[in-house]
Each structure stands twice: as structure tokens, then as C-alpha cells.
Design a protein around this motif. Structure first.
Motif, PDB file in Angstrom:
ATOM      1  N   ILE A 289       0.845  -1.198   0.000  1.00  0.00           N
ATOM      2  CA  ILE A 289       0.000   0.000   0.000  1.00  0.00           C
ATOM      3  C   ILE A 289       0.881   1.249   0.000  1.00  0.00           C
ATOM      4  CG2 ILE A 289      -1.602   1.361   1.407  1.00  0.00           C
ATOM      5  CD1 ILE A 289      -2.898  -1.294   2.243  1.00  0.00           C
ATOM      6  N   MET A 290       1.951   1.216   0.810  1.00  0.00           N
ATOM      7  CA  MET A 290       2.865   2.345   0.859  1.00  0.00           C
ATOM      8  C   MET A 290       3.484   2.595  -0.510  1.00  0.00           C
ATOM      9  SD  MET A 290       4.571   1.796   4.613  1.00  0.00           S
ATOM     10  CE  MET A 290       6.191   2.217   4.049  1.00  0.00           C
ATOM     11  N   GLN A 291       3.856   1.518  -1.191  1.00  0.00           N
ATOM     12  CA  GLN A 291       4.472   1.675  -2.514  1.00  0.00           C
ATOM     13  C   GLN A 291       3.497   2.317  -3.490  1.00  0.00           C
ATOM     14  OE1 GLN A 291       7.669  -0.293  -4.135  1.00  0.00           O
ATOM     15  NE2 GLN A 291       7.035  -2.254  -3.298  1.00  0.00           N
ATOM     16  N   PHE A 292       2.229   1.876  -3.426  1.00  0.00           N
ATOM     17  CA  PHE A 292       1.262   2.444  -4.353  1.00  0.00           C
ATOM     18  C   PHE A 292       1.005   3.913  -4.041  1.00  0.00           C
ATOM     19  CE2 PHE A 292       0.409  -1.749  -5.939  1.00  0.00           C
ATOM     20  CZ  PHE A 292      -0.026  -1.494  -7.236  1.00  0.00           C
ATOM     21  N   ALA A 293       1.052   4.260  -2.751  1.00  0.00           N
ATOM     22  CA  ALA A 293       0.851   5.651  -2.379  1.00  0.00           C
ATOM     23  C   ALA A 293       2.026   6.500  -2.862  1.00  0.00           C
ATOM     24  CB  ALA A 293       0.695   5.761  -0.863  1.00  0.00           C
ATOM     25  N   ALA A 294       3.234   5.951  -2.778  1.00  0.00           N
ATOM     26  CA  ALA A 294       4.425   6.723  -3.116  1.00  0.00           C
ATOM     27  C   ALA A 294       4.634   6.840  -4.619  1.00  0.00           C
ATOM     28  CB  ALA A 294       5.655   6.094  -2.472  1.00  0.00           C
ATOM     29  N   GLN A 295       3.987   5.992  -5.403  1.00  0.00           N
ATOM     30  CA  GLN A 295       4.292   5.977  -6.838  1.00  0.00           C
ATOM     31  C   GLN A 295       3.944   7.297  -7.516  1.00  0.00           C
ATOM     32  OE1 GLN A 295       2.033   4.108  -9.769  1.00  0.00           O
ATOM     33  NE2 GLN A 295       0.237   3.728  -8.496  1.00  0.00           N
ATOM     34  N   LYS A 296       2.953   8.022  -6.974  1.00  0.00           N
ATOM     35  CA  LYS A 296       2.553   9.298  -7.605  1.00  0.00           C
ATOM     36  C   LYS A 296       3.737  10.253  -7.683  1.00  0.00           C
ATOM     37  CE  LYS A 296      -2.124   8.904  -5.796  1.00  0.00           C
ATOM     38  NZ  LYS A 296      -2.143   8.367  -4.427  1.00  0.00           N
ATOM     39  N   LYS A 297       4.662  10.073  -6.731  1.00  0.00           N
ATOM     40  CA  LYS A 297       5.802  10.984  -6.657  1.00  0.00           C
ATOM     41  C   LYS A 297       6.864  10.703  -7.720  1.00  0.00           C
ATOM     42  CE  LYS A 297       5.007  13.330  -2.755  1.00  0.00           C
ATOM     43  NZ  LYS A 297       4.494  12.612  -1.590  1.00  0.00           N
ATOM     44  N   TRP A 298       6.931   9.454  -8.159  1.00  0.00           N
ATOM     45  CA  TRP A 298       8.083   9.175  -9.034  1.00  0.00           C
ATOM     46  C   TRP A 298       7.788   8.381 -10.298  1.00  0.00           C
ATOM     47  CZ3 TRP A 298       9.987   4.086  -9.703  1.00  0.00           C
ATOM     48  CH2 TRP A 298       9.468   3.129  -8.825  1.00  0.00           C
ATOM     49  N   VAL A 299       6.578   7.873 -10.450  1.00  0.00           N
ATOM     50  CA  VAL A 299       6.309   7.077 -11.649  1.00  0.00           C
ATOM     51  C   VAL A 299       5.651   7.947 -12.711  1.00  0.00           C
ATOM     52  CG1 VAL A 299       5.118   5.076 -12.572  1.00  0.00           C
ATOM     53  CG2 VAL A 299       6.072   5.007 -10.260  1.00  0.00           C
ATOM     54  N   HIS A 300       6.270   7.964 -13.896  1.00  0.00           N
ATOM     55  CA  HIS A 300       5.713   8.758 -15.000  1.00  0.00           C
ATOM     56  C   HIS A 300       5.062   7.834 -16.010  1.00  0.00           C
ATOM     57  CE1 HIS A 300       8.162  12.128 -13.621  1.00  0.00           C
ATOM     58  NE2 HIS A 300       9.071  11.201 -13.370  1.00  0.00           N
ATOM     59  N   TYR A 301       3.756   8.027 -16.183  1.00  0.00           N
ATOM     60  CA  TYR A 301       3.138   7.266 -17.264  1.00  0.00           C
ATOM     61  C   TYR A 301       3.141   8.146 -18.494  1.00  0.00           C
ATOM     62  CZ  TYR A 301       1.819   3.955 -13.693  1.00  0.00           C
ATOM     63  OH  TYR A 301       1.865   3.034 -12.700  1.00  0.00           O
ATOM     64  N   GLU A 302       3.365   7.567 -19.647  1.00  0.00           N
ATOM     65  CA  GLU A 302       3.485   8.336 -20.886  1.00  0.00           C
ATOM     66  C   GLU A 302       2.250   9.142 -21.171  1.00  0.00           C
ATOM     67  OE1 GLU A 302       5.236   7.288 -24.974  1.00  0.00           O
ATOM     68  OE2 GLU A 302       5.387   5.458 -23.773  1.00  0.00           O
TER      69      GLU A 302
END
Lengths: 302, 415
Positions: A289-302
Motif C-alpha cells: 500500500i505504501m508503494q502504491f501511495a508513493a508511486q505518484k511521486k516518481w512514476v511517469h506514465y506516458e
């Protein structure tokens, strides 16, 4: 209350839905029987007291009370987390490096890719056995080579300050192939137009890697981080094969799943073992859950 | 697409198959039994016994299945829980747990009906497989441990081989002389294993782990702790042994086979291993254990049992009866596999490897000792390994570990 308009499906749509559900039926049935039902059962069993050969009775919180006063729990929890932190980032970094290198036009790229992928198709048990020989402090190849350059190698698997890291190295090495394949597919889906545009602007290889490749690879990296972490938190086979329940360092090396194995299959207490595995389940859940919450900060979807 | 013709062929084949099954069932008495063992070294002899039995009883086939020791108890427990035990299998100290939970077939009626003479076996071994007055198993073999030594290392140092005059002091003194750090050769290995390690020394010192009546744990007994202190001193004071970490990387047997150990305690069951190993074949021999306050040796025995829910009780009994016959025990002995339990069949085993003084193992039986079997024996074994490993690695004193062991054993004994 607003009455919701009833959605009417035309016969064509209905037909499509039916086929859709039919297609996922085998997977759903499998998931329910082999994943969901055991989960419910494990939760139930963690509240039971076990006798011999599968006899059990309701025990309330007795297992959890015992678990929280068990000195092995803190140690196993610590080992599990330390192990995951050693394995996942290092494995990802190395995999990205290897994937980028093997995404070039070099001769014999197929051979290199195969070499990196070999550990993935090898049984973990066999991998563990071979590494156990390599790590043997007196007769192993690693210490033999170290000796040639006058270094006294440590007791990789029987010194408690080394054992967990030694296992982690094997896991990192063994995980590169799997990660590499998925990263390669991620790399190949990056449109070459970006690179061409960057070249016209005079970008060098490093800038291209950090400004184009890495950002566009983040969805793949995220996927690998989530699945890799879940896998690392459940490590068992390597520890069983390379350390084993009789080793003097097993206490300082055991993880939650190994502790579960010991209680369930050596001490035959499946109720207590179920309680241990539930702690692991909660850990995996929270971390994911923490990983999914943090992804907004660093994952770029095209 | 299948043609009409091929469908016809398939149906025809299916019909023939169904008929075959029908015929097989009509004969009914063609039975296959499963016999599970844990020692791969013993598999050839067990298969030979199964074949002999099959020759005499052509309708009964016995499959010998080997599950290695490290997984044997886990898989057996899972099989028992799933009501799927093999028809026959080996048991030792775990016997009580299985007998107490009705997993084993009572044998009294069969023994009486077929006039099997239990007097053919040493009484102690027979009694191991009696629970609440009922016989549930018959002795297969017994074993003791001896002091194996490397003759070459002794010869080079000009030291006489171990004999029955040795005591603990001799062991330490000679082990010191034979230890050569530079050449990485040790005089002895203080093994972390009870049976091929400190176990016999506890009894030699007058100590015990569990009292005969199963009410007391003996870990904090002065004599028990004294023997463990002696064992610890071999590692840390006399320094005649590879560390326990080293022995975990490379077990004592392997160090012995590599010529790195002058002396090594190991069981009678490993004589075939040392016979078949090219290095040890003509370089090693065996003697009785050195004596402490008294002579003693760990003495153990296996038994063959039948699962309570076997589908073929009569056939399984027939095979068990054959396993317990003089003929089967002579096969175990002649092949050098193990010391057979049947009275008077030990001599062929003693003669099976002329290069080794195997008589030593049989001579020691008269002062054999062992912890009595208890339903929690399996757990006790693991607890013992856990705590004593912390002594052998230098983390705890003997006293600290023994106090913990005493408490945990007492809790298990009172269950």
C-alpha cells in the motif's frame, strides 16, 4: 434518493460479458481455491491450538500472545526487512544497467541475454546447492580465489555477521535475469523519436539515459519493485538450502517464512505457524500500500 | 479434426482398457505395498529383501521409497495427517507419538496367530516398540557409535592406534599431538550432533537427558553438564577440533574422508560409506569409544511398523513377518548395511568389511544407553540442537544453555 436508471444491456453486449467472464473463470476459480480460501483458513487456524496429526481446537488469542513474547519474532522480522532492503534496490539497479547494456546492437547479444536469464530457469534448490559449495569457507572456490590475492575470506554461511548478506548476493544475482527481460520490453517500447529529437538538441548518452530512458522506464521499475519486494519478504528456499535448521547461525539468519516453516513442519504447530504467516501477510500488505501511495511521486506514465 | 475412423479406434482402445482393468480386479489379490525408508545407503539391501519376498509371494509387490532423513519426519507427518501413510515404514524415537495417536496397526493378534517368537530379538529393542502393553512394531536393526581413526595420520606421528584402554584424558592428549594447524589437520572433531558427538559422553559421565521413568529432565545434573563442559573444552581450551562453524560448512564425515581428521566418532551405519569411499577404504579403522567414569555408548534401534489404515493389513503383515525373519536380517548383515537385530545374525555384518574392526560396535552393546522415547522426542531433538549450538559457538556457557533446556524439557515432559 435518486433512482438510478436501470442499465439495460443489449443482447450483443450481454453476449460479450458472458464470454468475458467465461474467459477469466479458470483463473478466478484457481485464485479462489488456491489463494483466497487458504487465506481465510490460515486466519482461522491462527486462532487454534494444535495437537498431533491435524487435530486442533479453538484457542482464541493464545498464539498471538505467545508470538509477541517470542524473542525469535523480532529477530526474524528484522532479518526479513534487512534482507528485502539489501536485495530489491541492488537487484533493480543492476538489472537496469544490464538491460540497458544488452539493449544495444552488440555482437552475441543473444548469448549474453541467455546467460543472464539462466538462473531464472534453474531450480532455486539447485542454485542454493551450488552456491553453498562456492561459499564453503575451507574448500570453496570464492575463498580459494581470494587466497590467491592474499585475502583471508570470511565464513560466508556460518558467520552470523555475513550469512544474511551472502544469501542476499545470491538472490540479487538470481533475480537479474527476470528483471532484465521485463525491463528490455519496457526499453523497447520507448519511441525512438524521443532519442532522435534529443540528439538533434545535442544531448549525450548520460543525459539521454537520465532524461528519457529512466523516466519512461519508471512504470516498469515500479512493477518490478512491487513484485520484487513481495518476493523478497517471502524468501525461504535459499535459506533452507544454504543455512538449514541445524546451522548454528540459523537464529541470526532466519526470516519470517523460515520461522513459519520451523513451527509448522519441525515443531508441527500449524496454529502458531499460521499466526506468524499472518504477521507476514500484514507486512506485505502495508508495504505494498505504501508503494502504491508513493508511486505518484516518481512514476511517469506516458 | 478427428476422422470418424480415428474416433472408432479410440473408442475401441478405451473398451479394451476397461476390460483389462476388469480382469485385473477379478484377480483382486495383486497387491502393491509401499515401504518407506530414510537411508539411501540401505536401499539396495531393502530392495533385495523386497525381491526375495516377491519371489515367495508373487502376488505381492513391494515398492521401496527413500525419503531423506531431513524430510522424512515432515513428510511422514503430512502423510499421517492426510490419512495417506505408506503401508510400512521405519520408526525410531517418534514411535510413541505415532502409537499414541492410533496411526499404527496393533500386531499382537498376528504375532500370536503366526507364532512369531519375539525372543529372537534383544528384549530392549522389542520393548521400544511396545506401547501400553501392545506391540506395534518389530526390531529391524541396532546401532552404536565408535571411534573411527585415520591410520595414516597415526603412523606418521608414530602413535599407537586407539584401543579399549583409552579414557577421556588419552583422547585429549593424543588429539593434541595429532592436531597440526598449519596442515589444517585436527586430532578430533567435537561434533554438535548428539548421537555422533557428546551423547555417549554424557552417559559415560553418569549424566542423562531424560530419566528412565520419563518424569525428569537431566540437563542441570552436575554430571550432564560436566560432560558438556568437556566437549566445549575440546573446542575452546584444547583446540583439537575444527569449530562448529567449520563443521557446519564441511561435516565431520567429509573432513574425515578428506584426511583432515585423525579421529572421528561415527555410527556403525556409516561403515558402508567408509568402505565405498576411495580415500577411507584402506586408511581408516574403528575402535570402541574411550571410557569416562564408566563405559557407555549411544545405542539405538529402528523398527518396521504398519500403518493403521493400510488397505492391505494381511499382505503388509506378511511382508513385516518376512522383514523380521532370520533370512531378511542375514541380507542386512551380509551386505554390510546395518547391524541386524535378529539374535545370532550379527556375525555376517562383522565380517562384511574385513578391513574394519566392526566387532567393536557389537562389543559396545552391553553398555549401550539411550534416552527413553517420549511423544515429544522430535521436538526435544530440535530444541537441544538450538540451545547447545549456542554453547558450541561460544555464545552461552554450558550452565546457561542447560538451564534453558531443563525448563523447556520439563514443560514438554509434563504435557
Amino acid at each position: 434518493m435518486i433512482a438510478r436508471p436501470k442499465r439495460r444491456l443489449n443482447p450483443k453486449k450481454k453476449h460479450d460479458y458472458m464470454w468475458g467472464y467465461l474467459m477469466i473463470l479458470p483463473t478466478m476459480v484457481g485464485t479462489i481455491i488456491f489463494n483466497f480460501w487458504p487465506l481465510v483458513q490460515s486466519l482461522y487456524l491462527s486462532f487454534t491450538k494444535w495437537g498431533a496429526f491435524g487435530s486442533y481446537s479453538w484457542g482464541g488469542l493464545v498464539n498471538y500472545r505467545r508470538l509477541f513474547s517470542d524473542p525469535n519474532l523480532a529477530m526474524a522480522l528484522r532479518n526479513t526487512i534487512v534482507y528485502a532492503l539489501m536485495v530489491v534496490p541492488a537487484s533493480l539497479a543492476l538489472s537496469i544497467l544490464v538491460a540497458v547494456l544488452l539493449n544495444q546492437d552488440i555482437r552475441g547479444v543473444g548469448v549474453y541475454r541467455t546467460l543472464y536469464f539462466l538462473p531464472v530457469v534453474t531450480m532455486t534448490v539447485a542454485v542454493g546447492m551450488v552456491w553453498r559449495w562456492l561459499y564453503n569457507a575451507d574448500f570453496g572456490l570464492i575463498n580459494h580465489v581470494l587466497k590467491l590475492v592474499s585475502i583471508e575470506g570470511p565464513r560466508w554461511l556460518t558467520d552470523p555477521s555475513w550469512s544474511l548478506s551472502s544469501i542476499a548476493v545470491v538472490a540479487i544475482w538470481g533475480g537479474i535475469g527476470h528483471n532484465m527481460v521485463i525491463l528490455l520490453s519496457g526499453l523497447q517500447s520507448i519511441p525512438s523519436t524521443y532519442y532522435e529529437a534529443a540528439e538533434i538538441d545535442g544531448a549525450n548518452a548520460f543525459i539521454k539515459f537520465f532524461r528519457i530512458t529512466l523516466p519512461l522506464l519508471t512504470p516498469t521499475i515500479f512493477f518490478l519493485a512491487v513484485t520484487g519486494l513481495i518476493g523478497a519478504l517471502q524468501v525461504f528456499e535459499l535459506i533452507f538450502m544454504m543455512i538449514g535448521p541445524e546451522s548454528p547461525v540459523i537464529r541470526q539468519t532466519q526470516t519470517l517464512v523460515f520461522m513459519f516453516y520451523r513451527e509448522a513442519f519441525i515443531f508441527m504447530d500449524k496454529g502458531y505457524a499460521a499466526a506468524i504467516i499472518f504477521i507476514l501477510f500484514l507486512l506485505v500488505l502495508v508495504v505494498t500500500i505504501m508503494q502504491f501511495a508513493a508511486q505518484k511521486k516518481w512514476v511517469h506514465y506516458e | 479434426m478427428l476422422s470418424r475412423d480415428s474416433i472408432r479406434k479410440i473408442l475401441l482402445t478405451a473398451a479394451v482398457l476397461v476390460m483389462c482393468v476388469g480382469i485385473a480386479q477379478a484377480q483382486a489379490k495383486n497387491v502393491t505395498l509401499t515401504y518407506r525408508i530414510w537411508d539411501v545407503n540401505q536401499a539396495p539391501a531393502m530392495r533385495e529383501i523386497a525381491e526375495r519376498f516377491h519371489e515367495a509371494n508373487p502376488n505381492i509387490t513391494v515398492n521401496v521409497e527413500v525419503t531423506p532423513w531431513s524430510q522424512y519426519w515432515t513428510s511422514l507427518e503430512a502423510a499421517a495427517t492426510g490419512r495417506n501413510l505408506p503401508d510400512l515404514f521405519w520408526l525410531n524415537a517418534w514411535f510413541v507419538l505415532y502409537a499414541e495417536n492410533d496411526q499404527l496397526m496393533p500386531l499382537d493378534n498376528y504375532i500370536e496367530r503366526d507364532n512369531v517368537d519375539l525372543g529372537n530379538f534383544p528384549e530392549k529393542l522389542v520393548n521400544n516398540f511396545v506401547f501400553n502393553g501392545t506391540v506395534y512394531g518389530l526390531p529391524k536393526d541396532f546401532d552404536t557409535v565408535g571411534l573411527w581413526y585415520n591410520k595414516e595420520i597415526f603412523d606418521e606421528a608414530g602413535i599407537a592406534y586407539p584401543d579399549e584402554s583409552w579414557d577421556w584424558d588419552t583422547l585429549v592428549e593424543i588429539a593434541k599431538k595429532l592436531t597440526n594447524e598449519e596442515k589444517q589437520v585436527w586430532g578430533f572433531n567435537a561434533s554438535p550432533n548428539q548421537q555422533s558427538g557428546y551423547g555417549s559422553f554424557v552417559y559415560q559421565n553418569g549424566g542423562y537427558m531424560i530419566s528412565e521413568d520419563l518424569t525428569q529432565a537431566g540437563w542441570t545434573d552436575k554430571n550432564t553438564m560436566g560432560a558438556l563442559e568437556f566437549w566445549r573444552d575440546l573446542l575452546f581450551v584444547h583446540k583439537v577440533s575444527p569449530t562448529v562453524a567449520q563443521q557446519t560448512d564441511t561435516p565431520g564425515e567429509a573432513l574425515f574422508e578428506a584426511g583432515r581428521l585423525a579421529m572421528h566418532i561415527n555410527g556403525s551405519w556409516n561403515s558402508i560409506r567408509f568402505r565405498d569411499n576411495e580415500y577411507t577404504r584402506d586408511r581408516v579403522d574403528v575402535a570402541v569409544l574411550p571410557k569416562g567414569k564408566q563405559r557407555a555408548v549411544i545405542f539405538n534401534g529402528l523398527g518396521n511398523v504398519i500403518a493403521a489404515n493400510t488397505k492391505y493389513p494381511e499382505e503388509a503383515w506378511q511382508f513385516l513377518k518376512f522383514l523380521s525373519s532370520e533370512e531378511a536380517h542375514l541380507i542386512q548383515g551380509r551386505t554390510g548395511t546395518v547391524i541386524p537385530a535378529f539374535n545370532g545374525t550379527q556375525q555376517p555384518w562383522v565380517e562384511s568389511v574385513p578391513a574394519f574392526n566392526l566387532q567393536a560396535f557389537v562389543d559396545m552393546v552391553e553398555y549401550g544407553a539411550a534416552a527413553p522415547w517420549h511423544r515429544e522426542s522430535g521436538k526435544m531433538g530440535q530444541i537441544q540442537t538450538d540451545w547447545l549450538n549456542r554453547v558450541w559457538s561460544g555464545e552461552l556457557t554450558v550452565e546457561q544453555a542447560c538451564e534453558q533446556l531443563q525448563a523447556e524439557y520439563e514443560a514438554l515432559l509434563s504435557r
